[in-house]
Structures are given as C-alpha cells and as structure tokens.
Design an enzyme around this catalytic site. Structure first.
Site, PDB file in Angstrom:
ATOM      1  N   HIS A  15       0.816  -1.219   0.000  1.00  0.00           N
ATOM      2  CA  HIS A  15       0.000   0.000   0.000  1.00  0.00           C
ATOM      3  C   HIS A  15       0.847   1.266   0.000  1.00  0.00           C
ATOM      4  O   HIS A  15       0.486   2.265  -0.635  1.00  0.00           O
ATOM      5  CB  HIS A  15      -0.974  -0.025   1.181  1.00  0.00           C
ATOM      6  CG  HIS A  15      -2.031  -1.090   1.049  1.00  0.00           C
ATOM      7  ND1 HIS A  15      -2.185  -2.132   1.945  1.00  0.00           N
ATOM      8  CD2 HIS A  15      -2.957  -1.300   0.088  1.00  0.00           C
ATOM      9  CE1 HIS A  15      -3.166  -2.913   1.568  1.00  0.00           C
ATOM     10  NE2 HIS A  15      -3.661  -2.444   0.431  1.00  0.00           N
TER      11      HIS A  15
ATOM     12  N   ASP B  46     -10.132  -3.405   1.319  1.00  0.00           N
ATOM     13  CA  ASP B  46      -9.522  -3.657   2.630  1.00  0.00           C
ATOM     14  C   ASP B  46      -9.132  -2.345   3.310  1.00  0.00           C
ATOM     15  O   ASP B  46      -8.858  -2.315   4.505  1.00  0.00           O
ATOM     16  CB  ASP B  46      -8.291  -4.570   2.484  1.00  0.00           C
ATOM     17  CG  ASP B  46      -7.317  -4.046   1.424  1.00  0.00           C
ATOM     18  OD1 ASP B  46      -7.007  -4.793   0.505  1.00  0.00           O
ATOM     19  OD2 ASP B  46      -6.906  -2.869   1.518  1.00  0.00           O
TER      20      ASP B  46
ATOM     21  N   ASP C 210      -6.799  -1.089  -7.400  1.00  0.00           N
ATOM     22  CA  ASP C 210      -6.389  -2.056  -6.374  1.00  0.00           C
ATOM     23  C   ASP C 210      -7.330  -3.251  -6.441  1.00  0.00           C
ATOM     24  O   ASP C 210      -8.158  -3.488  -5.551  1.00  0.00           O
ATOM     25  CB  ASP C 210      -6.458  -1.381  -4.995  1.00  0.00           C
ATOM     26  CG  ASP C 210      -5.865  -2.266  -3.910  1.00  0.00           C
ATOM     27  OD1 ASP C 210      -5.971  -1.896  -2.723  1.00  0.00           O
ATOM     28  OD2 ASP C 210      -5.319  -3.336  -4.243  1.00  0.00           O
ATOM     29  N   SER C 211      -7.233  -3.984  -7.527  1.00  0.00           N
ATOM     30  CA  SER C 211      -8.217  -5.025  -7.852  1.00  0.00           C
ATOM     31  C   SER C 211      -7.716  -6.396  -7.421  1.00  0.00           C
ATOM     32  O   SER C 211      -6.533  -6.607  -7.161  1.00  0.00           O
ATOM     33  CB  SER C 211      -8.438  -5.050  -9.369  1.00  0.00           C
ATOM     34  OG  SER C 211      -7.241  -5.513  -9.992  1.00  0.00           O
ATOM     35  N   THR C 212      -8.650  -7.325  -7.389  1.00  0.00           N
ATOM     36  CA  THR C 212      -8.265  -8.730  -7.295  1.00  0.00           C
ATOM     37  C   THR C 212      -7.557  -9.079  -8.603  1.00  0.00           C
ATOM     38  O   THR C 212      -7.425  -8.235  -9.481  1.00  0.00           O
ATOM     39  CB  THR C 212      -9.541  -9.585  -7.143  1.00  0.00           C
ATOM     40  OG1 THR C 212     -10.505  -9.130  -8.104  1.00  0.00           O
ATOM     41  CG2 THR C 212     -10.127  -9.484  -5.750  1.00  0.00           C
TER      42      THR C 212
ATOM     43  N   PRO D 213     -15.135 -11.112 -10.485  1.00  0.00           N
ATOM     44  CA  PRO D 213     -15.529  -9.715 -10.725  1.00  0.00           C
ATOM     45  C   PRO D 213     -14.354  -8.806 -11.087  1.00  0.00           C
ATOM     46  O   PRO D 213     -14.533  -7.755 -11.678  1.00  0.00           O
ATOM     47  CB  PRO D 213     -16.187  -9.294  -9.412  1.00  0.00           C
ATOM     48  CG  PRO D 213     -15.783 -10.294  -8.393  1.00  0.00           C
ATOM     49  CD  PRO D 213     -15.487 -11.557  -9.117  1.00  0.00           C
TER      50      PRO D 213
HETATM   51  N1  SAM Z   1      -4.108  -6.303  -2.785  1.00  0.00           N
HETATM   52  C1  SAM Z   1      -5.049  -7.218  -3.400  1.00  0.00           C
HETATM   53  C2  SAM Z   1      -4.410  -7.904  -4.567  1.00  0.00           C
HETATM   54  O1  SAM Z   1      -3.276  -7.547  -4.902  1.00  0.00           O
HETATM   55  O2  SAM Z   1      -5.043  -8.825  -5.123  1.00  0.00           O
HETATM   56  C3  SAM Z   1      -6.321  -6.504  -3.756  1.00  0.00           C
HETATM   57  C4  SAM Z   1      -7.053  -6.162  -2.517  1.00  0.00           C
HETATM   58  S1  SAM Z   1      -8.666  -5.540  -2.544  1.00  0.00           S
HETATM   59  C5  SAM Z   1      -9.346  -6.508  -1.295  1.00  0.00           C
HETATM   60  C6  SAM Z   1      -9.396  -6.159  -4.013  1.00  0.00           C
HETATM   61  C7  SAM Z   1     -10.810  -5.597  -4.119  1.00  0.00           C
HETATM   62  O3  SAM Z   1     -11.257  -5.566  -5.462  1.00  0.00           O
HETATM   63  C8  SAM Z   1     -11.883  -6.401  -3.350  1.00  0.00           C
HETATM   64  O4  SAM Z   1     -12.374  -5.623  -2.286  1.00  0.00           O
HETATM   65  C9  SAM Z   1     -12.974  -6.671  -4.394  1.00  0.00           C
HETATM   66  O5  SAM Z   1     -14.284  -6.594  -3.861  1.00  0.00           O
HETATM   67  C10 SAM Z   1     -12.691  -5.577  -5.402  1.00  0.00           C
HETATM   68  N2  SAM Z   1     -13.222  -5.782  -6.753  1.00  0.00           N
HETATM   69  C11 SAM Z   1     -13.151  -6.899  -7.520  1.00  0.00           C
HETATM   70  N3  SAM Z   1     -13.760  -6.678  -8.711  1.00  0.00           N
HETATM   71  C12 SAM Z   1     -14.224  -5.383  -8.687  1.00  0.00           C
HETATM   72  C13 SAM Z   1     -14.920  -4.553  -9.615  1.00  0.00           C
HETATM   73  N4  SAM Z   1     -15.273  -5.036 -10.814  1.00  0.00           N
HETATM   74  N5  SAM Z   1     -15.215  -3.279  -9.258  1.00  0.00           N
HETATM   75  C14 SAM Z   1     -14.842  -2.794  -8.032  1.00  0.00           C
HETATM   76  N6  SAM Z   1     -14.177  -3.531  -7.099  1.00  0.00           N
HETATM   77  C15 SAM Z   1     -13.872  -4.815  -7.440  1.00  0.00           C
END
Ligand code: SAM
Length: 285
Positions: free
Chosen positions: A62, A86, A155-157, A162
């Site tokens: 981060h 998070d 900061d996506s999955t 999704p």
């Molecule tokens: N640091 C982590 C990594 O490197 O994989 C990412 C952390 S963060 C928890 C990832 C976030 O992306 C999740 O909260 C998830 O709900 C969100 N997310 C996934 N797809 C999304 C979308 N299409 N739009 C918005 N948020 C999304």
C-alpha cells in the site's frame, strides 16, 4: 489437526499457510471471503482462494501503490481507488493533506469485514470525511462518472471473477477519460514471474492509450511468485523520471510516516530486471 489454507492462484505453484483462528468464512453474493490468523502474517484476507492482504506485510504494497504516484505527481487533489476494499490504500492516502478520495468497490462485505476483523489495515480511513465510498462495479463507475481524478489506483483482485473487467482495454480507456491532464493510473499487475501474460496484456492495452507506460516493482512476501509489478500509465512522460531531490523534498514536506517507501526505493522500483523487460518486448506466444 492443523488446517492449511492452500492458495493455488498459479497452476503448479501453491502457497500453504497454517490457519490459526478463523474470524470469517462465507461466500458473499460475489466472492468467497475468508479471514484467518497466521503466526507470521497476522490476520490474512483471502478472496476466492487468493490472498488479498495480510496485516504484517500490507504496508509494502500500500505504501508503494500510493506514495509513488502521489509524490511523482506532486499536486494531487482527487484520487480514485477502484477496489481496495480492505482500506489499506485509503489509509496511506489519508496521510496526504488536501486530497479527496473516492473508493469504488463492488463488495460492501469486504469493507465491513476488513474494518471489523482487520482494523489495522484501514486504520480508521473509512471514518475520514475525505473518503467517499461507493459500492459499484468499477468498470461501470468510470464509464458513467463526471468526476475527474489526478491519480487512479486500480487495487483489484486478479483477473478472475468480478476483477476480470478491471484488466480490459475498455476499462483502461474509460479510466483515461476520468483522468485530469497529466494524471496517472497505477494498477495491481501481479507477479511477472508467474503472471507474465497479464503484464504483457496490460502493457499492450495501456500502450494504445497513454504516452508513457511502464511498471515499478516491490516484493510482498505473501504474494507468491517473486516481485509484484505495479502498472504505471500517464501522458506526462516526466512523471516517471522525477529527480531524487524533488522526491525527497516532497517526502519531507508531506511528513509521511513509512516503513518501506523512501525516495530512493521509489526511483529504484522503476528499474526493471531484464526478465521483465524481455516479457514486455517478447512476441506473444
Ligand atoms: N491487494 C489485493 C491484490 O493484490 O489482489 C487486492 C485487494 S482488494 C481486497 C481487491 C478488491 O477488489 C476487493 O475488495 C474486491 O471486492 C474488489 N473488486 C473486484 N472486482 C471489482 C470490480 N469489478 N469493481 C470494483 N471492485 C472490485
């Protein structure tokens, strides 16, 4: 019998973590969410079987995700975080004065459970009046919003479930439409050693839209596969080469408390090892 969390994000490569106390395990409408205790990493959050963040090493990810674009830009007022439920990126952003942050995450449960079970990660950011949280698909949001941002942090999955739409040309193009002149988009782009295709895809897609596209790297112990790449794209070519003295001055002025980021690390992070450079220039298999 000790339970083991087995991450098989990359075929043939598994990360096994001994599970201590389990704080939450349930499938939300969108994702399979697990939060558990680990002896070395502290509290760990996993989504759909992939580690998202851990209390003890999230600072690396981060701090680099946030302070690199903000100190390179030098005059950031409005930031968009897509994902980031998070709250770790939001916490780092709150260390900067005079900014407003919009966080768009698709899953409210991630935010709620992060605040409840991993409060150190968000560190109160969700209570900060400068943070505006919107629950929506980030892909939809950037298509529809009239707001403009100096930095967009994706900061996506990983590109599964999704999160997949957050790696598309369409999404990057709509992000560009939301950036102010000379704005920067930075992305979570995986570990090149095991996610080389993702790196090259992002490089190509961003390359059709921006004047300057590259990556910077940092090693996050809980992300298996070696150093992680942050995607970097902007039309202002000078931003990637801001001199060390300027970065140091901005770092000092901002009075940032960090445990990983330094202006020297910032500059060094953009020096890509040859195997990564070759990934970017190699012909697609
Ligand atoms: N640091 C982590 C990594 O490197 O994989 C990412 C952390 S963060 C928890 C990832 C976030 O992306 C999740 O909260 C998830 O709900 C969100 N997310 C996934 N797809 C999304 C979308 N299409 N739009 C918005 N948020 C999304």
């Amino acid at each position: 019998m000790i339970e083991v969390f087995d991450e098989d994000l990359h075929s043939g490569v598994n990360l096994a973590l001994e599970v201590g106390e389990i704080y939450y395990r349930e499938k939300t409408d969108l994702q399979d969410l697990l939060i558990f205790e680990h002896a070395r990493f502290g509290r760990v959050m996993a989504l759909d079987g992939s580690i998202q963040t851990t209390e003890n090493d999230e600072f690396i990810y981060h701090e680099m995700f946030v302070h690199v674009p903000l100190l390179a830009h030098g005059n950031v007022k409005n930031v968009l975080i897509v994902g980031g439920g998070d709250g770790g990126a939001a916490r780092q952003l709150m260390k900067h004065d005079d900014i407003n942050v919009t966080l768009v995450d698709i899953d409210r449960t991630v935010i709620d459970l992060s605040v409840e079970y991993m409060p150190k990660v968000s560190g109160g950011a969700f209570d900060d009046p400068r943070l505006n949280v919107i629950i929506a698909d980030g892909c939809q949001y950037v298509k529809e919003t009239a707001d403009r941002f100096d930095v967009i942090i994706v900061d996506s999955t990983d590109p599964h479930g999704p999160g997949q739409v957050l790696f598309t040309q369409e999404f990057y193009s709509d992000c560009k439409s939301c950036l102010t002149d000379g704005g920067i988009i930075v992305t979570q782009n995986g570990c090149p050693f095991v996610q080389g295709d993702e790196l090259r895809d992002s490089y190509e897609r961003l390359g059709t839209l921006f004047q300057d596209v590259s990556f910077y790297m940092a090693t996050i112990p809980s992300y298996v596969g070696g150093p992680l790449a942050f995607g970097w794209a902007t039309d202002n070519k000078a931003l990637r080469n801001v001199d060390l003295g300027t970065l140091a001055e901005r770092f000092l002025t901002a009075e940032l408390q960090t445990d990983y980021y330094t202006p020297e690390i910032h500059k060094a992070a953009f020096v890509l090892p040859l195997y990564v450079q070759k990934l970017l220039t190699a012909e697609k298999a």
